[in-house]
Design an enzyme around this catalytic site. Sequence first.
Site, PDB file in Angstrom:
ATOM      1  N   ILE A 110       0.841  -1.208   0.000  1.00 20.50           N
ATOM      2  CA  ILE A 110       0.000   0.000   0.000  1.00 20.50           C
ATOM      3  C   ILE A 110       0.877   1.261   0.000  1.00 20.50           C
ATOM      4  O   ILE A 110       0.569   2.252  -0.656  1.00 20.50           O
ATOM      5  CB  ILE A 110      -0.943  -0.021   1.236  1.00 20.50           C
ATOM      6  CG1 ILE A 110      -2.017  -1.096   1.036  1.00 20.50           C
ATOM      7  CG2 ILE A 110      -1.597   1.337   1.448  1.00 20.50           C
ATOM      8  CD1 ILE A 110      -2.841  -1.393   2.262  1.00 20.50           C
TER       9      ILE A 110
ATOM     10  N   ALA B   2      -2.699   0.837  -5.540  1.00 21.09           N
ATOM     11  CA  ALA B   2      -2.915  -0.348  -4.707  1.00 21.09           C
ATOM     12  C   ALA B   2      -3.837   0.086  -3.579  1.00 21.09           C
ATOM     13  O   ALA B   2      -3.848   1.243  -3.215  1.00 21.09           O
ATOM     14  CB  ALA B   2      -1.587  -0.824  -4.131  1.00 21.09           C
TER      15      ALA B   2
ATOM     16  N   TYR C  10     -14.798  -0.729  -0.010  1.00 20.18           N
ATOM     17  CA  TYR C  10     -15.325   0.627   0.144  1.00 20.18           C
ATOM     18  C   TYR C  10     -16.284   0.897  -1.013  1.00 20.18           C
ATOM     19  O   TYR C  10     -15.886   0.814  -2.167  1.00 20.18           O
ATOM     20  CB  TYR C  10     -14.192   1.665   0.072  1.00 20.18           C
ATOM     21  CG  TYR C  10     -13.151   1.537   1.150  1.00 20.18           C
ATOM     22  CD1 TYR C  10     -13.462   1.805   2.480  1.00 20.18           C
ATOM     23  CD2 TYR C  10     -11.846   1.167   0.845  1.00 20.18           C
ATOM     24  CE1 TYR C  10     -12.503   1.695   3.470  1.00 20.18           C
ATOM     25  CE2 TYR C  10     -10.878   1.051   1.826  1.00 20.18           C
ATOM     26  CZ  TYR C  10     -11.215   1.319   3.139  1.00 20.18           C
ATOM     27  OH  TYR C  10     -10.268   1.224   4.117  1.00 20.18           O
TER      28      TYR C  10
ATOM     29  N   LEU D 258      -8.530  10.384  -3.305  1.00 23.87           N
ATOM     30  CA  LEU D 258      -8.733  11.244  -4.466  1.00 23.87           C
ATOM     31  C   LEU D 258      -8.431  10.601  -5.805  1.00 23.87           C
ATOM     32  O   LEU D 258      -9.275  10.548  -6.664  1.00 23.87           O
ATOM     33  CB  LEU D 258      -7.920  12.529  -4.297  1.00 23.87           C
ATOM     34  CG  LEU D 258      -8.484  13.373  -3.163  1.00 23.87           C
ATOM     35  CD1 LEU D 258      -7.635  14.590  -2.925  1.00 23.87           C
ATOM     36  CD2 LEU D 258      -9.896  13.806  -3.473  1.00 23.87           C
ATOM     37  N   HIS D 259      -7.215  10.127  -6.022  1.00 24.85           N
ATOM     38  CA  HIS D 259      -6.922   9.637  -7.372  1.00 24.85           C
ATOM     39  C   HIS D 259      -6.575   8.158  -7.356  1.00 24.85           C
ATOM     40  O   HIS D 259      -5.931   7.683  -8.264  1.00 24.85           O
ATOM     41  CB  HIS D 259      -5.745  10.416  -7.987  1.00 24.85           C
ATOM     42  CG  HIS D 259      -5.935  11.889  -7.926  1.00 24.85           C
ATOM     43  ND1 HIS D 259      -7.097  12.490  -8.298  1.00 24.85           N
ATOM     44  CD2 HIS D 259      -5.109  12.878  -7.509  1.00 24.85           C
ATOM     45  CE1 HIS D 259      -6.979  13.796  -8.117  1.00 24.85           C
ATOM     46  NE2 HIS D 259      -5.801  14.048  -7.638  1.00 24.85           N
ATOM     47  N   GLY D 260      -6.944   7.454  -6.286  1.00 21.59           N
ATOM     48  CA  GLY D 260      -6.581   6.044  -6.207  1.00 21.59           C
ATOM     49  C   GLY D 260      -5.077   5.858  -6.156  1.00 21.59           C
ATOM     50  O   GLY D 260      -4.557   4.822  -6.495  1.00 21.59           O
TER      51      GLY D 260
ATOM     52  N   THR E  30      -7.940  18.707 -10.681  1.00 23.40           N
ATOM     53  CA  THR E  30      -8.120  19.354  -9.367  1.00 23.40           C
ATOM     54  C   THR E  30      -9.550  19.236  -8.857  1.00 23.40           C
ATOM     55  O   THR E  30      -9.841  19.636  -7.744  1.00 23.40           O
ATOM     56  CB  THR E  30      -7.737  20.847  -9.435  1.00 23.40           C
ATOM     57  OG1 THR E  30      -8.459  21.428 -10.525  1.00 23.40           O
ATOM     58  CG2 THR E  30      -6.256  21.033  -9.634  1.00 23.40           C
ATOM     59  N   LYS E  31     -10.453  18.718  -9.694  1.00 25.85           N
ATOM     60  CA  LYS E  31     -11.830  18.409  -9.275  1.00 25.85           C
ATOM     61  C   LYS E  31     -12.606  19.637  -8.813  1.00 25.85           C
ATOM     62  O   LYS E  31     -13.422  19.547  -7.905  1.00 25.85           O
ATOM     63  CB  LYS E  31     -11.810  17.354  -8.159  1.00 25.85           C
ATOM     64  CG  LYS E  31     -10.858  16.213  -8.432  1.00 25.85           C
ATOM     65  CD  LYS E  31     -11.402  14.878  -8.043  1.00 25.85           C
ATOM     66  CE  LYS E  31     -10.596  13.793  -8.729  1.00 25.85           C
ATOM     67  NZ  LYS E  31     -10.913  12.476  -8.309  1.00 25.85           N
TER      68      LYS E  31
ATOM     69  N   GLU F 264      -6.000  57.424   3.087  1.00 26.05           N
ATOM     70  CA  GLU F 264      -6.891  57.952   4.124  1.00 26.05           C
ATOM     71  C   GLU F 264      -6.692  59.464   4.264  1.00 26.05           C
ATOM     72  O   GLU F 264      -5.590  59.920   4.567  1.00 26.05           O
ATOM     73  CB  GLU F 264      -6.562  57.242   5.452  1.00 26.05           C
ATOM     74  CG  GLU F 264      -7.287  57.811   6.635  1.00 26.05           C
ATOM     75  CD  GLU F 264      -6.772  57.238   7.966  1.00 26.05           C
ATOM     76  OE1 GLU F 264      -7.172  57.776   8.996  1.00 26.05           O
ATOM     77  OE2 GLU F 264      -5.973  56.285   7.967  1.00 26.05           O
TER      78      GLU F 264
ATOM     79  N   ASP G  44      -3.379  55.232   8.047  1.00 27.40           N
ATOM     80  CA  ASP G  44      -2.509  55.542   9.185  1.00 27.40           C
ATOM     81  C   ASP G  44      -2.351  54.318  10.094  1.00 27.40           C
ATOM     82  O   ASP G  44      -3.166  53.407  10.071  1.00 27.40           O
ATOM     83  CB  ASP G  44      -3.110  56.692  10.020  1.00 27.40           C
ATOM     84  CG  ASP G  44      -3.141  57.997   9.232  1.00 27.40           C
ATOM     85  OD1 ASP G  44      -2.509  58.040   8.162  1.00 27.40           O
ATOM     86  OD2 ASP G  44      -3.791  58.963   9.680  1.00 27.40           O
TER      87      ASP G  44
ATOM     88  N   ASP H 253      -3.006  53.942  13.154  1.00 25.70           N
ATOM     89  CA  ASP H 253      -3.767  54.080  14.400  1.00 25.70           C
ATOM     90  C   ASP H 253      -5.092  53.332  14.265  1.00 25.70           C
ATOM     91  O   ASP H 253      -5.355  52.674  13.265  1.00 25.70           O
ATOM     92  CB  ASP H 253      -3.986  55.559  14.749  1.00 25.70           C
ATOM     93  CG  ASP H 253      -4.730  56.304  13.632  1.00 25.70           C
ATOM     94  OD1 ASP H 253      -5.204  55.627  12.701  1.00 25.70           O
ATOM     95  OD2 ASP H 253      -4.828  57.541  13.698  1.00 25.70           O
TER      96      ASP H 253
ATOM     97  N   ASP I 194      -8.176  54.395  13.876  1.00 22.43           N
ATOM     98  CA  ASP I 194      -9.028  54.847  12.765  1.00 22.43           C
ATOM     99  C   ASP I 194      -8.539  54.281  11.434  1.00 22.43           C
ATOM    100  O   ASP I 194      -9.327  53.866  10.588  1.00 22.43           O
ATOM    101  CB  ASP I 194      -9.050  56.384  12.690  1.00 22.43           C
ATOM    102  CG  ASP I 194      -9.980  56.956  13.750  1.00 22.43           C
ATOM    103  OD1 ASP I 194     -10.888  56.219  14.162  1.00 22.43           O
ATOM    104  OD2 ASP I 194      -9.791  58.112  14.172  1.00 22.43           O
TER     105      ASP I 194
END
EC number: 5.6.2.2
Length: 804
Positions: free
Chosen positions: A94, A100, A109, A115-117, A336-337, A424, A498, A500, A502
Amino acid sequence: MSNSYDSSSIKVLKGLDAVRKRPGMYIGDTDDGTGLHHMVFEVVDNAIDEALAGHCKEIIVTIHADNSVSVQDDGRGIPTGIHPEEGVSAAEVIMTVLHAGGKFDDNSYKVSGGLHGVGVSVVNALSQKLELVIQREGKIHRQIYEHGVPQAPLAVTGETEKTGTMVRFWPSLETFTNVTEFEYEILAKRLRELSFLNSGVSIRLRDKRDGKEDHFHYEGGIKAFVEYLNKNKTPIHPNIFYFSTEKDGIGVEVALQWNDGFQENIYCFTNNIPQRDGGTHLAGFRAAMTRTLNAYMDKEGYSKKAKVSATGDDAREGLIAVVSVKVPDPKFSSQTKDKLVSSEVKSAVEQQMNELLAEYLLENPTDAKIVVGKIIDAARAREAARRAREMTRRKGALDLAGLPGKLADCQERDPALSELYLVEGDSAGGSAKQGRNRKNQAILPLKGKILNVEKARFDKMLSSQEVATLITALGCGIGRDEYNPDKLRYHSIIIMTDADVDGSHIRTLLLTFFYRQMPEIVERGHVYIAQPPLYKVKKGKQEQYIKDDEAMDQYQISIALDGATLHTNASAPALAGEALEKLVSEYNATQKMINRMERRYPKAMLKELIYQPTLTEADLSDEQTVTRWVNALVSELNDKEQHGSQWKFDVHTNAEQNLFEPIVRVRTHGVDTDYPLDHEFITGGEYRRICTLGEKLRGLLEEDAFIERGERRQPVASFEQALDWLVKESRRGLSIQRYKGLGEMNPEQLWETTMDPESRRMLRVTVKDAIAADQLFTTLMGDAVEPRRAFIEENALKAANIDI
């Protein structure tokens, strides 16, 4: 046997060599971090498949301090018997053979997210080292691989009653470049999705680098997902619409609920894999929804009464939905699905949605009435916005070239080379206009705070003067009918405010606007935040700009070391120049690391470890050595304790690995807290760095050691003391000015520090986790006060240097 073993291993290596040559084909981009994180998901998907088959309850994903990741599950454990065809253990097959596993034997299963086996063998091929631990049939099996090659056959290392598999891998730095560190948020996003999509599976994510931890465990499946997405919003109807059906082998699961906001959020999944660009399941969902709602509104007479006709966009305003399909053999537009193209899914989703949504509306008339009311409001607002736009257009015809008067445009016409500074206030705007490079830098001063678009309806937003000015300047339009990100006039939009409170608020309001109204502009990386310097330092006639606090510390140390010498005793040669500089920078780097670790371990203990002898991995096998070492550490901590805490120790016997691991216990105000210095800590990168520094500092200073700089000298007892004295000395004759506003700089200074491409610093705004970003904007900028208060209480102590 040996012949077949040799030939099979050659065959295996060929397969994995292909992976190393073209890793992008198997796991995505190896440069920008997507492939790196995909490695984790490949391993997690195996554990999820065990969970779907009903054999696994908990999955633990850990990011270790040495940038390796381990995934542990309590499933059945990978089979360890000898594989009949390959002649090696099934686990090794595996781990080393592409395609595999149990995905192709339909009995193991049914629907698999792997995803891609290719799965875990690809992770193995692209890791400089991989550790596999299997707990199965009462035994613990362990095997180490390097670059996909087993270093020895699978071996039994102990006994256990547990079952499960643990895979820990160190990604190969030859394959992964640029982004080589795992990002907690990216992993959290995917694991959260998986826990919703696989109801009842418990997934824990732990980050050993900073102690962050999350537990994802949701019983309600995607219904709970919708609840979670609506957490800080205000749902307008109590019952979530939900169904789960299976027909002709295609499973369709949908959950949806409307809130009082104006954004539409639909998340699509196929076999647990997210489709960012939707696809046939989304098309089926949208078509059915528009048709069913319109039919209901016509039948019940709402459309006639309201004198409006609703579109699909009106119906989806404020909608949160999750569409999850399980398809035996899905087709995607790319590897990428990101988009599902299986045509049979559209009709399956559409049919079920039509039937069951119509049923829901009839069975829940109160909910239906509220939803229809919202749709009618949306249609009216759309009409009002259209009228407002037409008014703006008519006015625009009189305006020169349709650009706002405040905008100082640039000469460049190619958007890729043009920059727009959003500044700003008018005073800083004036300085920026004078200091800029007219060829490619445009300036738009914004007066006051722009509207908080999180709380405002579309037509109200268009009537705000500052927002209208900004939309016109950007040139890409706004709203579903007009917005076209390809027409953006500047590919660099730089927010310059800035330093600060604000300034931070205005920056947040602008980011809210871009994220909610023009998300593609953020996704394409067009939005930046300017980083004006924080300090101006003057020494004699020399002036220097300093970008932030970290650079300020570095600057002070470089001045402090100028002409400094450290005498380790009265007669030894002095430590000076490059040697002293190296030691100081290593000391500072380690101190910063200790500060980061402070959330997980007591700082006093971490600092003391520097001066204690190194405990090695081999030492952990000897109980006496471990006891002696931890006893010495605790004695020192008790001697130096100033806050009344009491330090004790214990030694934990780790039977599975045949090790003895020290535990430091501290009692503060009568409460005991344990800090295990386990095998992982002792072999981890953080402890190694502490020991490396310790080896240089232990015994360095003797009793008559002193530090000297220029004419002045000071006796010192520790390296820390010497450094503190040097920094204090270096501040003599230094004047430091901290900038709060951009208006404090003249045009030349503003150009030099913030606008000159050669010397400026900018941060690019990116979105790693769209769901987390959505929640954060809702919490901070939305109507509900409670979640905001909770956020402030939780994070207040982490904030530093707030200028009010």
